[in-house]
Design a protein around this motif. Structure first.
Motif, PDB file in Angstrom:
ATOM      1  N   ASP A 152      -1.398   4.068  52.811  1.00  0.00           N
ATOM      2  CA  ASP A 152      -1.541   5.287  53.606  1.00  0.00           C
ATOM      3  C   ASP A 152      -1.252   5.004  55.070  1.00  0.00           C
ATOM      4  O   ASP A 152      -1.810   4.071  55.660  1.00  0.00           O
ATOM      5  CB  ASP A 152      -2.962   5.863  53.472  1.00  0.00           C
ATOM      6  N   GLY A 153      -0.366   5.803  55.683  1.00  0.00           N
ATOM      7  CA  GLY A 153      -0.060   5.679  57.097  1.00  0.00           C
ATOM      8  C   GLY A 153       0.769   4.472  57.474  1.00  0.00           C
ATOM      9  O   GLY A 153       0.860   4.136  58.652  1.00  0.00           O
ATOM     10  N   GLN A 154       1.395   3.792  56.522  1.00  0.00           N
ATOM     11  CA  GLN A 154       2.172   2.603  56.845  1.00  0.00           C
ATOM     12  C   GLN A 154       3.673   2.852  56.841  1.00  0.00           C
ATOM     13  O   GLN A 154       4.434   2.006  57.311  1.00  0.00           O
ATOM     14  CB  GLN A 154       1.850   1.485  55.845  1.00  0.00           C
ATOM     15  N   TYR A 155       4.123   3.986  56.309  1.00  0.00           N
ATOM     16  CA  TYR A 155       5.553   4.269  56.215  1.00  0.00           C
ATOM     17  C   TYR A 155       5.872   5.643  56.783  1.00  0.00           C
ATOM     18  O   TYR A 155       5.122   6.601  56.599  1.00  0.00           O
ATOM     19  CB  TYR A 155       6.023   4.237  54.752  1.00  0.00           C
ATOM     20  N   ASP A 156       7.001   5.723  57.494  1.00  0.00           N
ATOM     21  CA  ASP A 156       7.552   7.012  57.906  1.00  0.00           C
ATOM     22  C   ASP A 156       8.525   7.460  56.828  1.00  0.00           C
ATOM     23  O   ASP A 156       9.297   6.663  56.298  1.00  0.00           O
ATOM     24  CB  ASP A 156       8.293   6.891  59.240  1.00  0.00           C
ATOM     25  N   VAL A 157       8.498   8.753  56.525  1.00  0.00           N
ATOM     26  CA  VAL A 157       9.357   9.314  55.482  1.00  0.00           C
ATOM     27  C   VAL A 157      10.230  10.387  56.113  1.00  0.00           C
ATOM     28  O   VAL A 157       9.737  11.253  56.837  1.00  0.00           O
ATOM     29  CB  VAL A 157       8.509   9.931  54.339  1.00  0.00           C
ATOM     30  N   MET A 158      11.522  10.313  55.837  1.00  0.00           N
ATOM     31  CA  MET A 158      12.451  11.359  56.255  1.00  0.00           C
ATOM     32  C   MET A 158      13.197  11.788  55.005  1.00  0.00           C
ATOM     33  O   MET A 158      13.764  10.948  54.313  1.00  0.00           O
ATOM     34  CB  MET A 158      13.429  10.811  57.300  1.00  0.00           C
ATOM     35  N   CYS A 159      13.159  13.084  54.696  1.00  0.00           N
ATOM     36  CA  CYS A 159      13.826  13.520  53.469  1.00  0.00           C
ATOM     37  C   CYS A 159      14.473  14.885  53.667  1.00  0.00           C
ATOM     38  O   CYS A 159      14.080  15.670  54.523  1.00  0.00           O
ATOM     39  CB  CYS A 159      12.848  13.550  52.295  1.00  0.00           C
TER      40      CYS A 159
END
Length: 180
Positions: free
Chosen positions: A108-115
């Motif tokens: 949780d809160g460790q990755y940025d997601v762009m989709c």
């Protein structure tokens, strides 16, 4: 488990057969093909596939929705079609569904997601994003695959709307019966 017994030669030695090589040795046949590189790769751990920007990519699908997902280490921001997750998916259930893969693997809160998501409605799009995030996590960290697989996050939900048939009002509904 089959065991080899040389009854014809009178030998009392018994050896267990555990592989095709043992079977070949027991029958006196020499294998013609050496072990392939694919079998060697299956034993070694997979490596992460990351592009020049440090991102991993995957495609997720659900109903008619298709999500192209990129993840990279970050502060946990999720951007969908250029908007934050709170504005794009207003319903809390959909946001919770999208964050499930991260919770399952304690990231949780460790990755940025762009989709980017196209097709279908909001529910199908949320499912597609969740599927894409799960697949992208396995690309970025291959060690997470067993956990995500056990949770059912890597399985594509193949249920789609049934097509309309001719002679029917909808997929299965008949036209209203008229006595006269």
């Amino acid at each position: 488990m089959a065991e080899h017994n040389d009854q014809g030669t009178g030998s009392a030695e018994r050896r267990p057969i555990r592989s095709l090589a043992d079977l070949g040795a027991a029958s006196g046949v020499v294998p013609s093909v050496a072990p392939t590189a694919a079998s060697a790769d299956a034993e070694s751990p997979a490596e992460a596939r990351v592009d020049a920007q440090g991102r991993s990519y995957a495609t997720g699908k659900r109903k008619n929705a298709v999500a192209r997902v990129w993840i990279k280490p970050g502060a946990g921001r999720i951007v969908v079609n250029g908007r934050t997750i709170e504005t794009y998916f207003a319903r809390p259930v959909l946001r919770m569904m999208i964050k499930q893969p991260f919770s399952a693997v304690n990231r949780d809160g460790q990755y940025d997601v762009m989709c980017t998501v196209t097709g279908g409605g909001l529910s199908g799009q949320a499912g597609a994003v969740r599927h894409g995030i799960s697949k992208a996590l396995t690309v970025f960290e291959p060690g997470l695959r067993p956990t995500l697989k056990a949770g059912g996050f890597l399985t594509r939900d193949s249920r789609v709307v049934e097509r309309k048939k001719y002679g029917r009002a909808k997929a299965r509904r008949s036209f209203q019966f008229s006595k006269r």
